[in-house]
Design a protein around this motif. Structure first.
Motif, PDB file in Angstrom:
ATOM      1  N   GLN A  77      10.534   6.786  26.503  1.00 24.57           N
ATOM      2  CA  GLN A  77      10.780   7.376  25.033  1.00 24.57           C
ATOM      3  C   GLN A  77       9.605   8.328  24.758  1.00 24.57           C
ATOM      4  OE1 GLN A  77      13.072   3.985  23.068  1.00 24.57           O
ATOM      5  NE2 GLN A  77      13.954   5.851  22.322  1.00 24.57           N
ATOM      6  N   ARG A  78       9.962   9.724  24.244  1.00 29.64           N
ATOM      7  CA  ARG A  78       8.863  10.598  23.702  1.00 29.64           C
ATOM      8  C   ARG A  78       8.857  10.189  22.369  1.00 29.64           C
ATOM      9  NH1 ARG A  78      10.723  15.691  23.562  1.00 29.64           N
ATOM     10  NH2 ARG A  78       8.678  16.767  23.817  1.00 29.64           N
ATOM     11  N   VAL A  79       7.673   9.954  21.744  1.00 25.37           N
ATOM     12  CA  VAL A  79       7.536   9.382  20.172  1.00 25.37           C
ATOM     13  C   VAL A  79       6.472  10.002  19.541  1.00 25.37           C
ATOM     14  CG1 VAL A  79       8.958   7.261  20.562  1.00 25.37           C
ATOM     15  CG2 VAL A  79       6.283   7.214  21.005  1.00 25.37           C
ATOM     16  N   VAL A  80       6.830  10.385  18.149  1.00 25.33           N
ATOM     17  CA  VAL A  80       5.346  10.242  17.306  1.00 25.33           C
ATOM     18  C   VAL A  80       4.855   8.877  16.797  1.00 25.33           C
ATOM     19  CG1 VAL A  80       4.772  11.200  14.877  1.00 25.33           C
ATOM     20  CG2 VAL A  80       6.249  12.669  16.596  1.00 25.33           C
ATOM     21  N   VAL A  81       3.546   8.799  16.766  1.00 28.41           N
ATOM     22  CA  VAL A  81       3.114   7.466  16.588  1.00 28.41           C
ATOM     23  C   VAL A  81       2.553   7.693  15.021  1.00 28.41           C
ATOM     24  CG1 VAL A  81       1.581   5.684  16.798  1.00 28.41           C
ATOM     25  CG2 VAL A  81       2.629   6.709  18.811  1.00 28.41           C
ATOM     26  N   MET A  82       3.215   6.841  13.990  1.00 25.58           N
ATOM     27  CA  MET A  82       2.338   6.668  12.574  1.00 25.58           C
ATOM     28  C   MET A  82       1.484   5.732  12.386  1.00 25.58           C
ATOM     29  SD  MET A  82       4.181   9.448  11.338  1.00 25.58           S
ATOM     30  CE  MET A  82       3.472   9.282   9.488  1.00 25.58           C
ATOM     31  N   HIS A  83       0.280   6.040  12.229  1.00 29.35           N
ATOM     32  CA  HIS A  83      -0.746   4.909  12.209  1.00 29.35           C
ATOM     33  C   HIS A  83      -0.821   3.882  11.126  1.00 29.35           C
ATOM     34  CE1 HIS A  83      -2.508   7.937   9.985  1.00 29.35           C
ATOM     35  NE2 HIS A  83      -3.539   7.443  10.098  1.00 29.35           N
ATOM     36  N   HIS A  84       0.234   4.319   9.983  1.00 31.71           N
ATOM     37  CA  HIS A  84       0.184   3.419   8.860  1.00 31.71           C
ATOM     38  C   HIS A  84       1.288   3.236   8.541  1.00 31.71           C
ATOM     39  CE1 HIS A  84      -4.226   3.328   8.267  1.00 31.71           C
ATOM     40  NE2 HIS A  84      -4.328   4.397   8.153  1.00 31.71           N
ATOM     41  N   ILE A  85       1.915   2.126   8.170  1.00 33.69           N
ATOM     42  CA  ILE A  85       3.390   1.860   7.492  1.00 33.69           C
ATOM     43  C   ILE A  85       3.011   0.718   6.179  1.00 33.69           C
ATOM     44  CG2 ILE A  85       5.520   0.794   7.712  1.00 33.69           C
ATOM     45  CD1 ILE A  85       5.543   3.400   8.955  1.00 33.69           C
ATOM     46  N   PRO A  86       3.375   0.870   5.248  1.00 38.87           N
ATOM     47  CA  PRO A  86       2.987   0.014   4.154  1.00 38.87           C
ATOM     48  C   PRO A  86       4.075  -1.346   4.106  1.00 38.87           C
ATOM     49  CG  PRO A  86       4.288   1.970   3.516  1.00 38.87           C
ATOM     50  CD  PRO A  86       4.210   2.112   4.805  1.00 38.87           C
ATOM     51  N   CYS A  87       3.429  -2.292   3.297  1.00 38.32           N
ATOM     52  CA  CYS A  87       4.521  -3.684   3.553  1.00 38.32           C
ATOM     53  C   CYS A  87       5.665  -3.219   2.609  1.00 38.32           C
ATOM     54  CB  CYS A  87       3.374  -4.651   2.840  1.00 38.32           C
ATOM     55  SG  CYS A  87       3.367  -4.225   1.085  1.00 38.32           S
ATOM     56  N   MET A  88       5.794  -2.408   1.561  1.00 36.75           N
ATOM     57  CA  MET A  88       7.199  -2.046   0.786  1.00 36.75           C
ATOM     58  C   MET A  88       7.319  -3.240  -0.256  1.00 36.75           C
ATOM     59  SD  MET A  88       7.666   0.769   2.413  1.00 36.75           S
ATOM     60  CE  MET A  88       9.017   1.183   1.251  1.00 36.75           C
ATOM     61  N   ARG A  89       6.179  -4.220  -0.264  1.00 41.77           N
ATOM     62  CA  ARG A  89       6.457  -5.328  -1.408  1.00 41.77           C
ATOM     63  C   ARG A  89       5.355  -5.526  -2.187  1.00 41.77           C
ATOM     64  NH1 ARG A  89       7.145  -7.536   3.798  1.00 41.77           N
ATOM     65  NH2 ARG A  89       5.223  -8.591   3.669  1.00 41.77           N
ATOM     66  N   CYS A  90       4.048  -4.877  -2.153  1.00 45.02           N
ATOM     67  CA  CYS A  90       3.070  -5.240  -3.073  1.00 45.02           C
ATOM     68  C   CYS A  90       3.178  -4.361  -4.346  1.00 45.02           C
ATOM     69  CB  CYS A  90       1.844  -4.976  -2.490  1.00 45.02           C
ATOM     70  SG  CYS A  90       1.791  -2.957  -1.953  1.00 45.02           S
ATOM     71  N   ALA A  91       2.521  -4.479  -5.430  1.00 39.57           N
ATOM     72  CA  ALA A  91       2.711  -3.707  -6.704  1.00 39.57           C
ATOM     73  C   ALA A  91       2.324  -2.307  -6.259  1.00 39.57           C
ATOM     74  CB  ALA A  91       1.748  -4.329  -7.456  1.00 39.57           C
ATOM     75  N   TYR A  92       1.420  -2.045  -5.558  1.00 36.29           N
ATOM     76  CA  TYR A  92       1.372  -0.640  -4.848  1.00 36.29           C
ATOM     77  C   TYR A  92       2.637   0.157  -4.408  1.00 36.29           C
ATOM     78  CZ  TYR A  92      -3.613  -1.456  -5.862  1.00 36.29           C
ATOM     79  OH  TYR A  92      -4.950  -1.738  -6.486  1.00 36.29           O
ATOM     80  N   CYS A  93       3.024  -0.448  -3.378  1.00 39.25           N
ATOM     81  CA  CYS A  93       4.553  -0.004  -2.880  1.00 39.25           C
ATOM     82  C   CYS A  93       5.638   0.177  -3.773  1.00 39.25           C
ATOM     83  CB  CYS A  93       4.742  -1.036  -1.627  1.00 39.25           C
ATOM     84  SG  CYS A  93       3.730  -0.840   0.027  1.00 39.25           S
ATOM     85  N   LEU A  94       5.820  -0.885  -4.627  1.00 37.86           N
ATOM     86  CA  LEU A  94       6.616  -0.886  -5.648  1.00 37.86           C
ATOM     87  C   LEU A  94       6.696   0.238  -6.468  1.00 37.86           C
ATOM     88  CD1 LEU A  94       7.284  -4.703  -6.311  1.00 37.86           C
ATOM     89  CD2 LEU A  94       8.700  -3.395  -4.800  1.00 37.86           C
ATOM     90  N   ASN A  95       5.480   0.830  -6.601  1.00 39.22           N
ATOM     91  CA  ASN A  95       5.318   1.984  -7.508  1.00 39.22           C
ATOM     92  C   ASN A  95       5.135   3.248  -6.662  1.00 39.22           C
ATOM     93  OD1 ASN A  95       5.004   1.253 -10.496  1.00 39.22           O
ATOM     94  ND2 ASN A  95       3.724  -0.539  -9.613  1.00 39.22           N
ATOM     95  N   GLU A  96       5.337   3.031  -5.342  1.00 41.53           N
ATOM     96  CA  GLU A  96       5.372   4.184  -4.534  1.00 41.53           C
ATOM     97  C   GLU A  96       4.035   4.675  -4.238  1.00 41.53           C
ATOM     98  OE1 GLU A  96       8.372   7.076  -4.323  1.00 41.53           O
ATOM     99  OE2 GLU A  96       9.896   5.535  -4.671  1.00 41.53           O
TER     100      GLU A  96
END
Length: 352
Positions: A77-96
């Motif tokens: 499969q041909r793919v783009v690789v994103m080198h960072h993905i957030p946890c989506m749970r911490c205080a920073y992620c909850l505030n985007e």
């Protein structure tokens, strides 16, 4: 496999390194092309990180192996690789504020040594967290690897444009018409606003107009503010996007941005730079100062859509192509550009 290993400030070593071992939830990607980013150049040229490391993060390639527990991804499969993905749970992620997330910062793709992106290698390993949470993006058949490598930088610019709330009918000043500034111009136009560009190079001013800028001015023009006010009914631009780390550009932005407008810092300044400012300028004119760093998971799908469906012309940004073995020369070209130098792409041996 071959890789460019950072061995110290301005020391890149093209050498043989072990193929990364895969855990059961990880994916191995054969790198087909990787963009050379300004952040890569800073990491190579300044003492920011302890060596050895393998940098590079604007990566597109082909899945070469998958761990035993990996689902929904197959070899080939041909793919783009994103080198960072957030946890989506911490205080920073909850505030985007995804780029402030510890998981975002510390879990990244690797080709060996301390995980540091790993795109400057023949193969890169994608951690399970990134595999499982949207960090691999399938590349449509009609999209080239070169085009796909722009998904990550498009995300970064798109995040800034969204944060500045650029809207149809507005006028936006983009300082600097290098690869990032040109992408800003394209995105500003895509969202229905008008872009005005500044730069020091006549070739880049012409390029800015060719990709959609309403006007482009020499940043040294003593009448710059007057010209921009004349174009905006005497009011000034709604927003300025600072795509160069220049204190002069910032003060020009203050002169050119309307009351109630926004100035967004996108380029990273040297740490020793300090900009004196009378706070009453911000108070009385209600100018919003803001910064935008790295990418946003929230706009990832839109960034891919914009690139894959050719809503902006990323091909127009590419000026130079280098083989991986010549990465040091590519860095030299980026730091001492010709008038024609824009985006530089890097290819493993035999791909350039």
């Amino acid at each position: 496999m071959k890789a460019q290993v950072f061995r110290g400030v301005n020391q890149l070593s093209y050498e043989e390194v072990p193929m990364p071992d895969l855990a059961s939830d990880e994916v191995l990607v054969q790198v087909r092309v990787v963009g050379l980013c300004q952040s890569d150049i800073k990491k190579i040229r300044y003492p920011l990180y302890e060596p050895p490391r393998i940098f590079g993060h604007e990566t597109a390639g082909v899945i070469a192996a998958v761990g035993s527990q990996v689902q929904n991804w197959q070899v080939g499969q041909r793919v783009v690789v994103m080198h960072h993905i957030p946890c989506m749970r911490c205080a920073y992620c909850l505030n985007e504020n995804f780029s402030m997330c510890d998981v975002y910062k510390n879990v990244t793709t690797t080709a060996g040594f301390a995980p540091s992106g790993g795109g400057f290698a023949e193969y890169v390993k994608v951690p399970g967290h990134i595999v499982q949470n949207g960090g691999l993006i399938p590349i449509p058949d009609d999209v080239t690897f070169e085009q796909a490598s722009f998904v990550e930088p498009t995300n970064c610019c798109l995040k800034a444009v969204r944060k500045a709330q650029v809207a149809p009918g507005q006028t936006v000043l983009v300082t600097g018409a290098g690869p990032i500034g040109l992408m800003f111009i394209m995105l500003v136009k895509y969202f229905g606003a008008k872009a005005i560009a500044t730069d020091l190079l006549p070739s880049r001013l012409e390029k800015a107009k060719s990709v959609g800028a309403e006007a482009a001015f020499d940043a040294r023009d003593p009448d710059l503010a007057a010209k921009i006010h004349a174009m905006t009914g005497g009011v000034g631009v709604d927003t300025t996007l600072l795509a160069v780390p220049s204190d002069k550009a910032f003060f020009q932005a203050l002169d050119c941005t309307r009351k109630g407008g926004k100035i967004l810092f996108f380029a990273e300044f040297p740490d020793e730079v300090e900009i004196p400012i009378n706070p009453n300028i911000l108070y009385r004119r209600e100018i919003d100062l803001m910064g935008s760093y790295s990418s946003s998971y929230r706009v990832q799908a839109l960034a891919a859509d914009i690139v894959f469906n050719k809503r902006i012309d990323v091909d127009a940004l590419v000026s130079d192509r280098y083989l991986l073995k010549d990465l040091a020369a590519a860095v030299d070209r980026a730091t001492s550009p010709t008038p024609e130098t824009l985006k530089i792409l890097i290819y493993p041996e035999g791909e350039g």
